[in-house]
Design an enzyme around this catalytic site. Sequence first.
Site, mmCIF file in Angstrom:
data_model
loop_
_atom_site.group_PDB
_atom_site.id
_atom_site.type_symbol
_atom_site.label_atom_id
_atom_site.label_comp_id
_atom_site.label_asym_id
_atom_site.label_seq_id
_atom_site.Cartn_x
_atom_site.Cartn_y
_atom_site.Cartn_z
ATOM 1 N N LEU A 86 0.837 -1.205 0.000
ATOM 2 C CA LEU A 86 0.000 0.000 0.000
ATOM 3 C C LEU A 86 0.866 1.246 0.000
ATOM 4 C CD1 LEU A 86 -2.859 -0.860 2.528
ATOM 5 C CD2 LEU A 86 -2.922 -0.926 0.039
ATOM 6 N N GLY A 131 1.365 -5.582 0.836
ATOM 7 C CA GLY A 131 0.440 -5.694 -0.297
ATOM 8 C C GLY A 131 1.090 -6.325 -1.527
ATOM 9 N N ASN A 153 4.632 -7.836 6.466
ATOM 10 C CA ASN A 153 5.292 -7.126 7.567
ATOM 11 C C ASN A 153 4.362 -6.138 8.262
ATOM 12 O OD1 ASN A 153 5.291 -5.570 5.188
ATOM 13 N ND2 ASN A 153 6.936 -4.270 5.923
ATOM 14 N N GLU A 154 3.042 -6.311 8.089
ATOM 15 C CA GLU A 154 2.072 -5.372 8.660
ATOM 16 C C GLU A 154 2.309 -5.117 10.149
ATOM 17 O OE1 GLU A 154 1.380 -7.504 6.346
ATOM 18 O OE2 GLU A 154 0.054 -6.575 4.873
HETATM 19 C C1 LIG Z 1 -9.665 -4.452 9.883
HETATM 20 C C2 LIG Z 1 -8.639 -3.803 9.040
HETATM 21 C C3 LIG Z 1 -7.330 -3.544 9.739
HETATM 22 C C4 LIG Z 1 -6.290 -2.796 8.949
HETATM 23 C C5 LIG Z 1 -5.478 -3.770 8.197
HETATM 24 C C6 LIG Z 1 -4.508 -3.163 7.252
HETATM 25 C C7 LIG Z 1 -3.869 -4.264 6.437
HETATM 26 C C8 LIG Z 1 -2.997 -3.750 5.371
HETATM 27 C C9 LIG Z 1 -2.505 -4.763 4.374
HETATM 28 C C10 LIG Z 1 -1.458 -4.215 3.522
HETATM 29 C C11 LIG Z 1 -0.570 -3.302 4.013
HETATM 30 C C12 LIG Z 1 0.538 -2.716 3.210
HETATM 31 O O1 LIG Z 1 0.753 -2.983 2.076
HETATM 32 S S1 LIG Z 1 1.468 -1.583 4.013
HETATM 33 C C13 LIG Z 1 2.825 -1.207 3.000
HETATM 34 C C14 LIG Z 1 4.037 -1.825 3.580
HETATM 35 N N1 LIG Z 1 5.152 -1.557 2.719
HETATM 36 C C15 LIG Z 1 6.381 -1.547 3.170
HETATM 37 O O2 LIG Z 1 6.663 -1.762 4.361
HETATM 38 C C16 LIG Z 1 7.461 -1.265 2.164
HETATM 39 C C17 LIG Z 1 8.339 -0.124 2.553
HETATM 40 N N2 LIG Z 1 9.380 0.018 1.550
HETATM 41 C C18 LIG Z 1 10.499 -0.696 1.568
HETATM 42 O O3 LIG Z 1 10.730 -1.554 2.438
HETATM 43 C C19 LIG Z 1 11.502 -0.418 0.506
HETATM 44 O O4 LIG Z 1 11.218 0.857 -0.066
HETATM 45 C C20 LIG Z 1 11.521 -1.466 -0.652
HETATM 46 C C21 LIG Z 1 10.124 -1.733 -1.227
HETATM 47 C C22 LIG Z 1 12.103 -2.790 -0.114
HETATM 48 C C23 LIG Z 1 12.422 -0.957 -1.788
HETATM 49 O O5 LIG Z 1 13.672 -0.579 -1.280
HETATM 50 P P1 LIG Z 1 14.686 0.259 -2.199
HETATM 51 O O6 LIG Z 1 15.932 0.472 -1.396
HETATM 52 O O7 LIG Z 1 14.818 -0.419 -3.526
HETATM 53 O O8 LIG Z 1 13.935 1.613 -2.500
HETATM 54 P P2 LIG Z 1 13.670 2.865 -1.543
HETATM 55 O O9 LIG Z 1 14.735 3.872 -1.802
HETATM 56 O O10 LIG Z 1 13.414 2.417 -0.135
HETATM 57 O O11 LIG Z 1 12.270 3.365 -2.130
HETATM 58 C C24 LIG Z 1 12.166 3.935 -3.425
HETATM 59 C C25 LIG Z 1 11.109 5.018 -3.382
HETATM 60 O O12 LIG Z 1 9.835 4.428 -3.126
HETATM 61 C C26 LIG Z 1 9.217 5.009 -1.973
HETATM 62 N N3 LIG Z 1 8.451 3.951 -1.300
HETATM 63 C C27 LIG Z 1 8.870 2.737 -0.907
HETATM 64 N N4 LIG Z 1 7.872 2.026 -0.368
HETATM 65 C C28 LIG Z 1 6.768 2.796 -0.430
HETATM 66 C C29 LIG Z 1 5.400 2.599 -0.040
HETATM 67 N N5 LIG Z 1 4.944 1.473 0.498
HETATM 68 N N6 LIG Z 1 4.550 3.624 -0.247
HETATM 69 C C30 LIG Z 1 4.960 4.777 -0.821
HETATM 70 N N7 LIG Z 1 6.225 4.999 -1.210
HETATM 71 C C31 LIG Z 1 7.127 4.035 -1.024
HETATM 72 C C32 LIG Z 1 10.421 5.508 -1.144
HETATM 73 O O13 LIG Z 1 10.019 6.531 -0.260
HETATM 74 C C33 LIG Z 1 11.328 6.012 -2.246
HETATM 75 O O14 LIG Z 1 10.833 7.282 -2.695
HETATM 76 P P3 LIG Z 1 11.813 8.382 -3.380
HETATM 77 O O15 LIG Z 1 12.911 8.617 -2.386
HETATM 78 O O16 LIG Z 1 10.897 9.534 -3.608
HETATM 79 O O17 LIG Z 1 12.305 7.732 -4.639
#
Ligand SMILES: CCCCCCCCC/C=C/C(=O)SCCNC(=O)CCNC(=O)[C@H](O)C(C)(C)COP(=O)(O)OP(=O)(O)OC[C@H]1O[C@@H](n2cnc3c(N)ncnc32)[C@H](O)[C@@H]1OP(=O)(O)O
Length: 281
Positions: A86, A131, A153-154
């Site tokens: 997300l 996601g 990793n939520e």
């Molecule tokens: C009842 C109901 C109850 C409620 C229940 C709720 C249930 C929810 C279920 C789902 C939940 C989710 O998906 S929550 C989402 C969880 N996602 C994460 O934890 C991922 C976080 N991101 C990362 O770990 C890393 O970015 C990764 C994806 C590994 C890539 O690493 P890299 O080193 O290659 O790249 P980075 O430099 O970190 O990132 C590149 C660019 O992308 C951006 N970016 C990275 N992840 C992003 C993200 N998720 N959203 C927006 N932007 C993101 C960074 O800020 C950088 O922006 P610039 O600097 O501008 O380029």
Amino acid sequence: MAFRTARNLAYFSNYIRNYSTNGPLVNVTVNEKSGFATATLQRPSVNSLNLELLTEISHTLQQLEKNKCRGLILTSASNKVFSAGLDLFELHKPNADKIKQMWSTLQEVWIKLYGSSYPTVAVVNGHAPAGGCMLALSCEYRVMLNNFIIGLNEAQIGFSAPMWLIDGMRNTIGSRQAEFALTAGTLFKTEEALKIGLVDEVAQSKEEAIEKAEKFLNKFAKIPPHARSMTKAALRGANIQALVRNKDEEVRSYVDFVTDSQFQDSLGEFIELNLKQKLSK
Ligand SMILES: CCCCCCCCC/C=C/C(=O)SCCNC(=O)CCNC(=O)[C@H](O)C(C)(C)COP(=O)(O)OP(=O)(O)OC[C@H]1O[C@@H](n2cnc3c(N)ncnc32)[C@H](O)[C@@H]1OP(=O)(O)O
């Protein structure tokens, strides 16, 4: 056969082109010989799932179903990230209406992908947290490239994955491994994911991964499609029905949860610690 003819292909491409205002966020190609579609997520830079991308995935899946797709390969245009899950910036200090739509569209994507009548493979050619892992788990088979991470990793961000996603994880890796993984919010390296069964095969390149995906899809060449899809529905139907019954209630509790100040504080901390891009104060 649908999608095999030039007319259907043109219809589908036009549909996608007209649908998106800023160029398609999902690129769909169809192999005319095999009838397999490849849907490539291409929202820069990390395919984070905002409302626009989720809506486009949902419409793509609807079109594939309507056009009797023979098999789907889901992959990413990035060679580093399959999907970062997300869009965390859209969850921070959000507009309640927008996140309501976002959650409801995420549910639709899961229902359509997890419940698709056609066979599905994720070619996980980059990191797949949260996601991103959900999209891969909704498919029937996962081929992942080396040196990336995948998992739910939520818990690390301050919430629990929803029940339907927990069930998807449990069905894939078993209850005990799912409990360890979900309570700790573990992100697995490719080789670890292979060991616990979160992914089915590892590939060294995207080309090799696509070959493996096509080999999986070809296994069904001689199985009557309706028998295959009825069996899939029998196996996955209860999970889908449980969400369908609880859909609106889950959206309400999600919106309440995400707009609560305690969650907003822990999300803010997570972004500051883990993402390069910072929050504007
Ligand atoms: C009842 C109901 C109850 C409620 C229940 C709720 C249930 C929810 C279920 C789902 C939940 C989710 O998906 S929550 C989402 C969880 N996602 C994460 O934890 C991922 C976080 N991101 C990362 O770990 C890393 O970015 C990764 C994806 C590994 C890539 O690493 P890299 O080193 O290659 O790249 P980075 O430099 O970190 O990132 C590149 C660019 O992308 C951006 N970016 C990275 N992840 C992003 C993200 N998720 N959203 C927006 N932007 C993101 C960074 O800020 C950088 O922006 P610039 O600097 O501008 O380029």
